[in-house]
Design an enzyme around this catalytic site. Structure first.
Site, short mmCIF file in Angstrom:
data_model
loop_
_atom_site.label_atom_id
_atom_site.label_comp_id
_atom_site.label_asym_id
_atom_site.label_seq_id
_atom_site.Cartn_x
_atom_site.Cartn_y
_atom_site.Cartn_z
N ASN A 296 0.85 -1.16 0.03
CA ASN A 296 0.09 0.06 -0.08
C ASN A 296 1.03 1.33 -0.05
O ASN A 296 1.64 1.47 0.95
CB ASN A 296 -0.87 -0.16 1.36
CG ASN A 296 -2.13 1.25 1.16
OD1 ASN A 296 -1.95 1.79 0.06
ND2 ASN A 296 -2.72 1.32 2.12
N ASP A 323 10.38 1.69 1.28
CA ASP A 323 9.20 1.45 2.10
C ASP A 323 9.38 -0.13 2.64
O ASP A 323 8.42 -0.97 2.74
CB ASP A 323 7.93 1.47 1.38
CG ASP A 323 6.71 1.32 2.16
OD1 ASP A 323 6.92 1.23 3.41
OD2 ASP A 323 5.62 1.66 1.56
ZN LIG Z 1 2.85 4.45 3.69
#
Ligand SMILES: [Zn+2]
Length: 443
Positions: A296, A323
């Protein structure tokens, strides 16, 4: 991290330091955790005592560059140590050539206090590389009550965010921007209008349709980016002096990059990052409910992926950030809709960037390294990092730029193995990583 940094001489390497525009053969002397000298090959003069105690690393045929900096990682500690710890996450970082990481606050408990911010940086965490905590913008990431930004900053927080939980309410985001600006902190937004993505587990498109999954529209991302930019523009008009800095995390849609581009043309301080998976993979990689392709923001369309590549090549993207989001195998081995979002990324970022951005799309090596070190350091204000100028921290990555190798997730230093790049060919092998002068990885 407690041992004194040895005196280290890096000999015969090709120094690429984007910040000072250097790309030539140089020797480097690292002393007391800092760069002490940058000289033509063979020109560093050491006293007999220093020569006797110095560690010499032969960097012939290798690139010597500023240690990589990842401004978006999830180290899972405190609270979720079965996925990762600060020690294992930073060991993975060192193996990937990173010497500094910015750690997201969605830990358990949430990092919304100076105590946790300090705890994350304490020597007992056994970090291999420097950890810069990012504080939660609002209490428990609920998007309601602002945390004490002054206290977070004093404890070492380098930015504020509710990553994973977008700040939806206009008045709260406005207050966050005002308070963060007052304390000189960037606001990092996970741009997702969750009112539009309830129950969705991948990108809205043909694959979601085929699999019978609810999809997230690109609008859920760019709509919030545009709202945030409007708020920044309003604040700029009202305030004299201090300028808000909005940073858009893990940008994944063409429209979001275009919005950031336009904001910058309008003179606003808006930056963005892109993760390797968003410039390499598309929703097609979800295939048949592959949970290693669930993250996401989700993997998007081919047009979006191409826009990420173009944004990087055009200089619109400010940083590559992974991320890094470790999850245990048993957590990912469930039905697609129930699986947690995210993949690991610290050990694959450099190899993927060199293979694709440099090898395939011809982005010069110095620009690739800038996106992975110099620019992220500037973005979060890491003084003395992202460069190897004399006096800066001895944060160095030394890699073989042409070595091709296969990434095996099973060999990862991370506690988790959730990578969609398992078995992929990488280019550029890290040989040594030095963090503030200490050798924290060698291969
Ligand atoms: Zn995020």
């Amino acid at each position: 991290m407690n041992l004194p940094a040895p005196l280290t001489l890096l000999r015969g390497g090709r120094l690429i330091d984007p910040a000072s525009g250097i790309d030539e053969k140089k020797d480097l002397l690292l002393r007391d955790g800092h760069v002490a000298e940058v000289a033509a090959p063979g020109r560093v003069r050491l006293s007999p005592e220093d020569a006797a105690r110095a560690l010499t690393l032969d960097a012939t045929g290798l690139v010597v560059a500023p240690g990589l900096i990842d401004i978006h990682v999830h180290l899972r500690e405190p609270g979720q140590t079965h996925k990762e710890t600060i020690a294992t996450g930073t060991a993975a970082a060192a193996a990937g050539g990173f010497t500094a990481v910015a750690a997201m606050p969605n830990t358990t408990p949430t990092n919304d206090s100076p105590e946790i911010t300090r705890w994350m940086q304490s020597p007992e965490r056994n970090a291999s590389v420097r950890v810069f905590p990012i504080g939660a913008a609002t209490r428990a990431l609920k998007g309601e009550q602002l945390n004490d930004f002054a206290a977070l900053k004093a404890a070492g927080a380098v930015a504020v965010t509710d990553d994973g939980h977008p700040i939806l309410r206009d008045n709260i985001m406005r207050e966050v921007l005002i308070a963060a600006t007052r304390h000189g902190l960037p606001v990092i937004q996970h741009a997702e209008d969750t009112r539009l993505t309830e129950g969705a587990s991948m990108n809205a498109g043909p694959v979601a349709y085929r699999l019978g999954l609810r999809g997230m529209s690109p609008e859920a991302e760019y709509g919030l980016v545009e709202r945030d930019i409007r708020l920044v523009a309003e604040l700029e008009r009202e305030s004299k002096g201090a300028r808000p800095h909005l940073h858009v995390a893990h940008t994944s849609t063409a429209q979001a990059v275009a919005a950031v581009h336009q904001a910058r043309r309008n003179g606003l301080r808006v930056t963005c990052e892109v993760a390797p998976h968003h410039f390499l993979l598309t929703e097609q990689h979800v295939g048949c409910y592959n949970t290693h392709a669930k993250m996401n923001p989700p993997l998007r369309s081919e047009a979006d992926r191409d826009a990420m590549i173009q944004g990087i090549l055009d200089g619109m993207v400010d940083a590559i950030a992974t991320d890094h989001a470790p999850h245990a195998a048993h957590e990912k081995e469930v039905e697609f809709e129930r699986a947690p979002n995210g993949i690991t990324g610290l050990e694959t970022a450099l190899g993927l960037c060199l293979q694709w951005l440099h090898g395939e799309w011809r982005l010069p090596l110095s620009r690739v390294l800038s996106l992975l070190s110099t620019q992220p350091a500037a973005l979060l204000g890491f003084k003395g990092r992202g460069t190897l100028a004399v006096g800066s921290f001895a944060d160095v990555v030394i890699f073989d730029p042409d070595a091709k190798w296969i990434w095996r997730a099973a060999d990862s230093r991370s506690r988790s193995r959730n990578s969609p790049f398992d078995g992929w060919t990488m280019r550029g092998r890290v040989r040594y990583t030095l963090s503030e002068g200490r050798l924290v990885y060698s291969a």
